[in-house]
Motif scaffolding. Sequence first.
Motif, PDB file in Angstrom:
ATOM      1  N   ARG A 143       0.827  -1.207   0.000  1.00  0.00           N
ATOM      2  CA  ARG A 143       0.000   0.000   0.000  1.00  0.00           C
ATOM      3  C   ARG A 143       0.860   1.256   0.000  1.00  0.00           C
ATOM      4  NH1 ARG A 143      -5.399   0.125   1.343  1.00  0.00           N
ATOM      5  NH2 ARG A 143      -5.083   2.084   2.475  1.00  0.00           N
ATOM      6  N   GLY A 144       2.043   1.145   0.584  1.00  0.00           N
ATOM      7  CA  GLY A 144       2.951   2.289   0.627  1.00  0.00           C
ATOM      8  C   GLY A 144       3.812   2.432  -0.603  1.00  0.00           C
ATOM      9  N   GLY A 145       3.628   1.556  -1.590  1.00  0.00           N
ATOM     10  CA  GLY A 145       4.359   1.692  -2.844  1.00  0.00           C
ATOM     11  C   GLY A 145       5.642   0.898  -2.937  1.00  0.00           C
ATOM     12  N   VAL A 146       5.960   0.108  -1.916  1.00  0.00           N
ATOM     13  CA  VAL A 146       7.137  -0.766  -1.990  1.00  0.00           C
ATOM     14  C   VAL A 146       6.827  -1.919  -2.943  1.00  0.00           C
ATOM     15  CG1 VAL A 146       8.635  -2.328  -0.682  1.00  0.00           C
ATOM     16  CG2 VAL A 146       7.868  -0.169   0.346  1.00  0.00           C
ATOM     17  N   ARG A 147       7.769  -2.239  -3.822  1.00  0.00           N
ATOM     18  CA  ARG A 147       7.573  -3.323  -4.781  1.00  0.00           C
ATOM     19  C   ARG A 147       8.200  -4.600  -4.233  1.00  0.00           C
ATOM     20  NH1 ARG A 147       9.442  -1.422 -10.627  1.00  0.00           N
ATOM     21  NH2 ARG A 147       8.276  -3.316 -11.201  1.00  0.00           N
ATOM     22  N   LEU A 148       7.397  -5.662  -4.174  1.00  0.00           N
ATOM     23  CA  LEU A 148       7.845  -6.951  -3.662  1.00  0.00           C
ATOM     24  C   LEU A 148       7.968  -7.948  -4.801  1.00  0.00           C
ATOM     25  CD1 LEU A 148       5.666  -7.318  -0.422  1.00  0.00           C
ATOM     26  CD2 LEU A 148       8.015  -6.483  -0.617  1.00  0.00           C
ATOM     27  N   PHE A 149       9.072  -8.689  -4.811  1.00  0.00           N
ATOM     28  CA  PHE A 149       9.349  -9.672  -5.852  1.00  0.00           C
ATOM     29  C   PHE A 149       9.610 -11.020  -5.197  1.00  0.00           C
ATOM     30  CE2 PHE A 149      10.385  -5.549  -7.516  1.00  0.00           C
ATOM     31  CZ  PHE A 149       9.928  -5.578  -8.835  1.00  0.00           C
ATOM     32  N   CYS A 150       8.915 -12.052  -5.678  1.00  0.00           N
ATOM     33  CA  CYS A 150       9.014 -13.392  -5.097  1.00  0.00           C
ATOM     34  C   CYS A 150       9.968 -14.255  -5.927  1.00  0.00           C
ATOM     35  CB  CYS A 150       7.634 -14.044  -5.034  1.00  0.00           C
ATOM     36  SG  CYS A 150       6.456 -13.132  -4.015  1.00  0.00           S
ATOM     37  N   TYR A 151      11.033 -14.723  -5.282  1.00  0.00           N
ATOM     38  CA  TYR A 151      12.060 -15.515  -5.949  1.00  0.00           C
ATOM     39  C   TYR A 151      11.553 -16.935  -6.174  1.00  0.00           C
ATOM     40  CZ  TYR A 151      16.867 -16.678  -7.253  1.00  0.00           C
ATOM     41  OH  TYR A 151      17.997 -17.054  -7.942  1.00  0.00           O
ATOM     42  N   GLN A 152      11.762 -17.462  -7.401  1.00  0.00           N
ATOM     43  CA  GLN A 152      11.173 -18.732  -7.824  1.00  0.00           C
ATOM     44  C   GLN A 152      12.202 -19.868  -7.844  1.00  0.00           C
ATOM     45  OE1 GLN A 152       7.791 -18.723  -8.852  1.00  0.00           O
ATOM     46  NE2 GLN A 152       7.699 -16.554  -8.288  1.00  0.00           N
ATOM     47  N   HIS A 153      11.704 -21.099  -7.661  1.00  0.00           N
ATOM     48  CA  HIS A 153      12.423 -22.342  -7.967  1.00  0.00           C
ATOM     49  C   HIS A 153      13.625 -22.635  -7.077  1.00  0.00           C
ATOM     50  CE1 HIS A 153       9.907 -21.938 -11.439  1.00  0.00           C
ATOM     51  NE2 HIS A 153      10.623 -20.970 -11.970  1.00  0.00           N
ATOM     52  N   ALA A 154      13.895 -21.815  -6.079  1.00  0.00           N
ATOM     53  CA  ALA A 154      15.003 -22.068  -5.160  1.00  0.00           C
ATOM     54  C   ALA A 154      14.819 -21.169  -3.946  1.00  0.00           C
ATOM     55  CB  ALA A 154      16.351 -21.792  -5.825  1.00  0.00           C
TER      56      ALA A 154
END
Length: 415
Positions: free
Chosen positions: A319-330
Amino acid sequence: MWTTTRRILSRIVLAVFGIQVATLLGLMVVDARRKKNKAPTSFPRQAPTAVQSRSNNATVYTYGHDLFDDMIEAIDAATEHIRFETFIWKTDATGRRFRDAFVRAADRGVQVDLVWDELGKVFFTDGVLHPEFFDFSDHPNIRARSHPLVMGGVLFWHPRHYGSNHRKILTVDHRLGFIGGYNVGDEYAADWRDTHLRVEGPAVLELENAFVDYWNLFAPENEHLPAISGRSWDPSVQVVRNVPLQRLYPIRSMYLENIDRAGERIWMTHAYLIPDDDIITALTDAVERGVDVRIIVPYHSNHIVADWVARGSFRPLLRGGVRLFCYQHAMVHSKTALIDDAWTTIGTANLDPLSLKGNYEINLSLVDDALNSTMADIFEMDLTNCSELTLEQWEKRPMMVKLSESVLKPLSPLL
């Protein structure tokens, strides 16, 4: 009246506790099935990257095999002393490579000082304990000690006596140092994406001094190591240490101060993201002033409960504009951050209460544009293996999932 009220409150507390236990058991079942059916890991990585910084020669590692080979090579080249400290030291083939290398060094007259954590040994070695593996009593050139599970005697409950030794460092002959997130074991050599740094220069003495200070804090006076002399006053290279016994937790302050200074970008990778309200506010305030704030976290970590507790911070961050990225496969286990084109930290502390307010941790803090640029390249490489989590996606998760997260949120101070 009071008796009735107390009975009702007791039932409510027991009901909440029962729901928490049931939720935890359910997650453990899910986690066991997931691990049993785990697909082979696959993730992008790069060869060890040399960086000429202002005052140190540095090499960044993103793959365990590369790191472990170079650490063994450094141990085999030692002529005076080796100091090694880790949280988890498995007794598998990789762990035995290290043990054998330490014994070889001691056999040729090198003084070898070793520290491992008892919690890491007991609970994170796949249920297989080999007491003889950690017995170096027959070698005069090896001094070894474990960080205890419980200390402080009758005062074991006091915060000064909490905390595992979560640090991972190696120094060799005052000339080489290693620090980062890698534990020692087969799994970490090939299946985990982590980050470690090798340094040659003034930073080595800072790492060695941190080892000596920790050792002398717990060793009897007649076993104290001599103080490290000749340390630099270079403000661009600092070792930042959490020391629960002394109630010192400067790593949290390090993050808050540097986040507050950011003007362009804050790119972070953390295995376990459970930030407190002050850190969440600092990150969202940075977004408001135009800073590009991105955080990489595991899609699934090795601790499913930590994953679910961490989700409590996702909504205010998104909501505060921080971008979250989810690391895949490991499993991504790195604990790194870079800010603007200047500051970088690599170390052992996660952005969670256990690291910031509980464990013995160590981070290297560096103001260096060359290292910052290298870490930015690695971050962008990791982004190619991520899926971005948006606020819209997050709000659409099932109601049962939201309820489970709410039930587990009170556990966040423990993780």
